[in-house]
Design a protein around this motif. Structure first.
Motif, PDB file in Angstrom:
ATOM      1  N   THR A  94       3.178 -20.807   5.891  1.00 14.57           N
ATOM      2  CA  THR A  94       2.019 -20.280   5.134  1.00 14.57           C
ATOM      3  C   THR A  94       1.004 -20.442   5.642  1.00 14.57           C
ATOM      4  O   THR A  94       0.083 -19.738   4.184  1.00 14.57           O
ATOM      5  N   GLY A  95       0.559 -20.654   6.603  1.00 15.01           N
ATOM      6  CA  GLY A  95      -0.879 -21.206   6.522  1.00 15.01           C
ATOM      7  C   GLY A  95      -1.175 -21.247   8.162  1.00 15.01           C
ATOM      8  O   GLY A  95       0.029 -21.098   8.678  1.00 15.01           O
ATOM      9  N   THR A 120       8.824 -25.620  -0.261  1.00 23.78           N
ATOM     10  CA  THR A 120       7.419 -25.814  -0.782  1.00 23.78           C
ATOM     11  C   THR A 120       6.977 -27.115  -1.106  1.00 23.78           C
ATOM     12  O   THR A 120       6.222 -27.459  -1.991  1.00 23.78           O
ATOM     13  N   ARG A 167      -2.018 -24.019  -4.746  1.00 20.59           N
ATOM     14  CA  ARG A 167      -0.507 -23.939  -5.467  1.00 20.59           C
ATOM     15  C   ARG A 167      -0.578 -24.370  -7.096  1.00 20.59           C
ATOM     16  O   ARG A 167      -0.263 -23.993  -8.067  1.00 20.59           O
ATOM     17  N   TRP A 215      -0.949 -21.529   1.352  1.00 21.55           N
ATOM     18  CA  TRP A 215      -0.185 -21.908   0.310  1.00 21.55           C
ATOM     19  C   TRP A 215       0.220 -22.805  -0.822  1.00 21.55           C
ATOM     20  O   TRP A 215       0.221 -23.689  -1.513  1.00 21.55           O
TER      21      TRP A 215
END
Length: 257
Positions: A203-204, A177, A237, A219
């Protein structure tokens, strides 16, 4: 028609100036005004920044990804990033870098949390305990499989370079993350002919023209427009701006400054 094309070109040039070169220029002025920069590598401070304590075999597993500004005038717009790990039971840290002289992939070339050309490192990713223990085998496999490890394969700009390597490592860790700072030039590099790829976080997607230009939407990564390695955009985010030279300007500003 000609007037329309000229107006469009003027608009494009003005946009590039405002989004990329104006923030870069202001950061250049700030960087030069700071002074106290080492004139060359031989006199620069490469010592520990004190981010990590002395390791013992009793300590839990640990993974860190660090990034620090590069030396002299290049620090205006670029970071160098590297990987540190310590398995449970190990009494020492292991550091992995990619550099531009000799064989690119280096092990334990400097202190695990060492300054880079005198510049303090910032923590990009921190994993401890079980999370680090699960990530370490994947990181070691990613280091071993890094495809640009041959002599002469390092290219300072647009890549592959140290930040291409760090992005490769981050992509090997499930559920990551955190992302490299916008000033990690080379993080968006992709091999010739590979225009679209998943972002390291998964995430993308990233559209990249060999690292010279591109667009990232994810994200974790947010929205980033890459022009000649310079990145402008914003974080979805954790709301923040991303500007050339300055990096991420938001709640955790210090990590990417």
């Amino acid at each position: 028609m000609l007037l329309f094309v000229l107006a469009a070109l003027r608009g494009l040039l003005l946009t590039i100036l405002v989004l990329f070169f104006l923030p870069l220029g202001t950061h250049a002025l700030w960087w030069m005004a700071r002074g106290a920069r080492a004139p060359d590598w031989a006199v620069a401070d490469w010592s520990s920044a004190g981010l990590l304590k002395a390791p013992t075999a009793d300590d839990p597993a640990l993974v860190r990804v660090y990034a620090a500004r590069v030396g002299r005038w290049r620090g205006i717009f670029a970071h160098h990033s590297w990987i540190v790990l310590k398995p449970a039971g190990a009494a020492r840290y292991t550091r992995y870098d990619v550099v531009g002289w000799g064989l690119p992939v280096r092990t334990d070339g400097w202190a695990a949390d060492g300054r880079w050309f005198g510049n303090l490192p910032e923590t990009v990713l921190a994993l401890d305990g079980d999370a680090a223990g699960r990530a370490i085998p994947r990181i070691r496999a990613a280091v071993a499989s890094y495809p640009h490890r041959a002599l002469g394969s390092y290219i300072v700009w647009p890549g592959p370079n140290s930040n291409t390597f760090a992005a490769h490592i981050l992509a090997s860790i499930p559920g990551v993350t955190d992302t490299l700072p916008p000033t990690a030039l080379g993080k968006d590099w992709t091999p010739p002919g590979r225009l679209v790829a998943r972002t390291p976080s998964g995430t993308g997607l990233r559209l990249s023209l060999g690292g010279y230009a591109g667009l990232t939407i994810g994200w974790v990564e947010g929205v980033e427009i890459n022009f000649l390695g310079l990145v402008t955009g914003f974080d979805l985010r954790r709301p923040a701006l991303k500007l050339p030279g300055w990096g991420r300007i938001g709640p955790d500003w210090g990590r990417a400054a």
